[in-house]
Design a protein around this motif. Structure first.
Motif, mmCIF file in Angstrom:
data_model
loop_
_atom_site.group_PDB
_atom_site.id
_atom_site.type_symbol
_atom_site.label_atom_id
_atom_site.label_comp_id
_atom_site.label_asym_id
_atom_site.label_seq_id
_atom_site.Cartn_x
_atom_site.Cartn_y
_atom_site.Cartn_z
ATOM 1 N N ALA B 256 49.642 -1.494 48.161
ATOM 2 C CA ALA B 256 48.930 -2.720 47.826
ATOM 3 C C ALA B 256 47.610 -2.409 47.130
ATOM 4 N N LEU B 257 47.278 -3.227 46.143
ATOM 5 C CA LEU B 257 46.029 -3.050 45.403
ATOM 6 C C LEU B 257 45.298 -4.383 45.324
ATOM 7 N N GLY B 258 43.992 -4.326 45.154
ATOM 8 C CA GLY B 258 43.200 -5.513 44.862
ATOM 9 C C GLY B 258 43.413 -6.645 45.848
ATOM 10 N N HIS B 260 46.112 -8.173 46.721
ATOM 11 C CA HIS B 260 47.243 -7.947 47.614
ATOM 12 C C HIS B 260 46.772 -7.222 48.877
ATOM 13 N N ARG B 261 45.957 -6.191 48.641
ATOM 14 C CA ARG B 261 45.442 -5.404 49.751
ATOM 15 C C ARG B 261 44.543 -6.262 50.647
#
Lengths: 300, 292
Positions: B256-258, B260-261
């Motif tokens: 997950a990034l950004g 989403h995280r």
């Protein structure tokens, strides 16, 4: 400025997670000296003695590639005791951005290079293929792309409709963010919202266990993992795509359609430490690590 | 100077020292929780500020990569698995402890207790693996696809059973012997003794056991991840696959990034709120009647 802060905020967490997970590099320096990384890394990489390599190499980018590069880095470190390889994740786009800004020596990009990335020097290290699999007892031995799309979008729900037995299809898909899912969606031109799964899995092994335990399941996993399990007698069958058998062989010779190259990139033509590392990652010496991580080496 | 002097008149501040030491340690224990909450809130603030809290409950689905963040189905998933397993495990655990204390022949009690302790010591991933290769295909035969709310409840029940069984066992052992003798002297039959004397006396221990098992049921991740199917949907039957909040974090965390995280941290925050609510509810239900 805000953007910069976010980057470092993100990066600190990721490098922390990576230090725990991949055990590459020391936890403390990763955490504390983050802003220094880029510069100290780059300069160290450039001032390398010709006979013995030393210094620190910062590698950032795709999370798909990170475990592989970390493993290669570990072996590279043991061969060159004065070298440190720090691997941080953050996605392919971060790999590209960090290399452009000089924050990283090497970027990891888990896809084909885009047209606007021609300024970078890209080196393929491995390929990754995604294969469709069913249970071994399932009489189906081939599905067309249209049938697969229909099954995954919930338009076909019974094996009978594609020439199999009368049984409800169990659709196994991957969790959001997984690279296998992205490759799958990209090839079939689907969106994740279109997919109607019955089971959502995390890693490849879990997918194989589910399909092997359910005679009416269909799933997709990384080909390397599936092939290994199939050879170990796990009750699964990989289906061909477009008539091309799903195997590491067909991924290797570029005939298998659902695959992608895994790249590492640099801003300028690599020299010294970075050059040595890239050459090592592409060499036969790294093939066993690549196979271990269930990726496909470039050639035999 | 005699020792009694130093003890009474010139009290060396050992008490004070100890007191401050204990205060410090207690503060650390408390601060850990505070820091976790602060960290969670700090991590979720960016996404909460530009997405807004209500969208985590009103969005059409959970597809964080495409900007949909509905957590409600997973909240239900967590609640259903928790409720189901606690409802099955509590009577099982308490009755097994009753059996062990008042009905079982002495030769059986010790090995039986060891067995339950062994059950408590098995790592959750082992249960999960067993569930994945045995239980899930079995349920799949009855009603496909197999990974389901039912398998989650069953696995969780097995996992939290030893918690409640051992807590109940310990609290039954703490019932004073003279209560039991008094009951026997009154000529009460065994079940009446248990109902009228043992349960009210052991109430606080049993209640604590239920709280502990509920906490474990909410927090369990690995086994649930392996047997529940992880499809984000509100289940309409026991055979529907579900995803819990904990499984959601574990599944998507690594890639997950950004936003989403950050959305995964919101899952964590919701879990934290749930557990806080549970603790407060327990406090309110007991209201000093049970502890004390």
């Amino acid at each position: 400025m805000n953007d910069l802060n976010r980057r470092y905020g993100d990066a600190s967490i990721y490098s922390f997670l990576d230090a725990c997970r991949l055990k590459v590099g020391n936890l403390l320096p990763v955490f504390l000296m983050l802003p220094l990384f880029g510069w100290s890394g780059t300069s160290a990489a450039q001032t390398t003695a010709p006979d013995q390599l030393s210094g620190k190499l910062v590698v950032t980018g795709a999370s798909t590639l990170a475990p592989l590069i970390a493993e290669i880095g570990k072996r590279f470190e043991s061969l060159n005791p004065k070298v440190r390889v720090d691997v941080q994740t953050g996605g392919s786009s971060r790999g590209v951005a960090d290399v452009r800004q000089g924050l990283a020596d090497i970027g990891m990009v888990s896809r084909a290079m885009k047209d606007d990335e021609k300024d970078l020097h890209a080196f393929a290290v491995a390929s990754d293929g995604v294969g469709i699999l069913v249970h071994k007892d399932n009489p189906i031995r081939a599905l067309t792309d249209e049938q697969i799309i229909a099954i995954y979008t919930g338009k076909i729900t019974n094996w009978k409709e594609v020439g199999g037995k009368e049984a409800a299809i169990t659709v196994v898909s991957k969790a959001e963010g997984r690279s296998t899912l992205e490759v799958f969606l990209h090839y079939f031109k689907l969106k994740n919202t279109d997919i109607k799964p019955h089971v959502v899995i995390g890693d490849n092994e879990q997918g194989i266990k589910i399909v092997a335990g359910n005679r009416h399941a269909i799933g997709y996993v990384s080909i390397g993992t599936a092939e290994y399990n199939e050879s170990q007698g796990v009750r699964i069958t990989l289906l061909p795509i477009d008539g091309v058998p799903a195997s590491t062989k067909s991924v290797q010779n570029d005939t298998f359609p659902i695959s992608r190259p895994l790249h590492i990139v640099t801003r300028t033509a690599p020299t010294g430490l970075a050059k040595a590392f890239i050459e090592y990652a592409q060499s036969k010496a790294a093939y066993d690590i690549i196979a271990q991580q269930y990726f496909v080496p470039l050639a035999d | 100077m005699t020792s009694s002097h130093s003890n009474i008149l010139y009290r060396w501040p050992t008490d004070d020292l100890l007191c401050w030491l204990l205060r410090g340690l207690a503060a650390i224990a408390g601060l850990v929780v505070v820091f976790i909450v602060v960290f969670l809130i700090a991590e979720t603030l960016p996404v909460l500020s530009h997405v807004g809290l209500e969208r985590f409950f009103t969005d059409p689905s959970w597809h964080p990569a495409e900007g949909f963040y509905n957590l409600t189905p997973m909240l239900w998933g967590t609640l259903f698995t928790m409720a189901g397993s606690v409802l099955i495990a509590t009577p099982l655990g308490i009755l097994s402890a009753i059996f062990c204390h008042y009905y079982a022949p002495p030769i059986l009690t010790r090995p039986y207790r060891r067995l339950i302790e062994l059950l408590a010591g098995i790592p959750s991933v082992v249960y999960g693996f067993w569930g994945l290769v045995v239980l899930v295909p079995l349920i799949g035969e009855i009603h496909p696809p197999g990974p389901s709310l039912l398998s989650g409840i069953l696995i969780l029940t097995i996992m939290i059973l030893p918690t409640i069984a051992l807590m109940a066992d310990a609290s039954l052992a703490n019932v004073p012997q003279h209560y039991l003798r008094g009951a026997a002297a009154l000529g009460l039959p065994r079940w009446a003794t248990i109902r009228g004397v043992v349960f009210p006396t052991a109430k606080s221990g049993l209640f604590t056991g239920v709280i502990l098992e509920t906490g474990r049921a909410i927090g369990e991740t690995m086994a649930i991840l392996m047997v529940c199917g992880n499809v984000v949907q509100t289940p309409s039957s026991f055979f529907d696959p579900i995803r819990t909040l904990t499984a959601n974090i574990a599944l998507e965390m690594s890639y997950a990034l950004g936003d989403h995280r950050a959305a995964l941290f919101v899952s964590g925050l919701v879990l934290m709120t749930m557990i806080a609510a549970l603790t407060m509810a327990a406090e309110w239900i007991s209201r000093g009647r049970i502890y004390g």
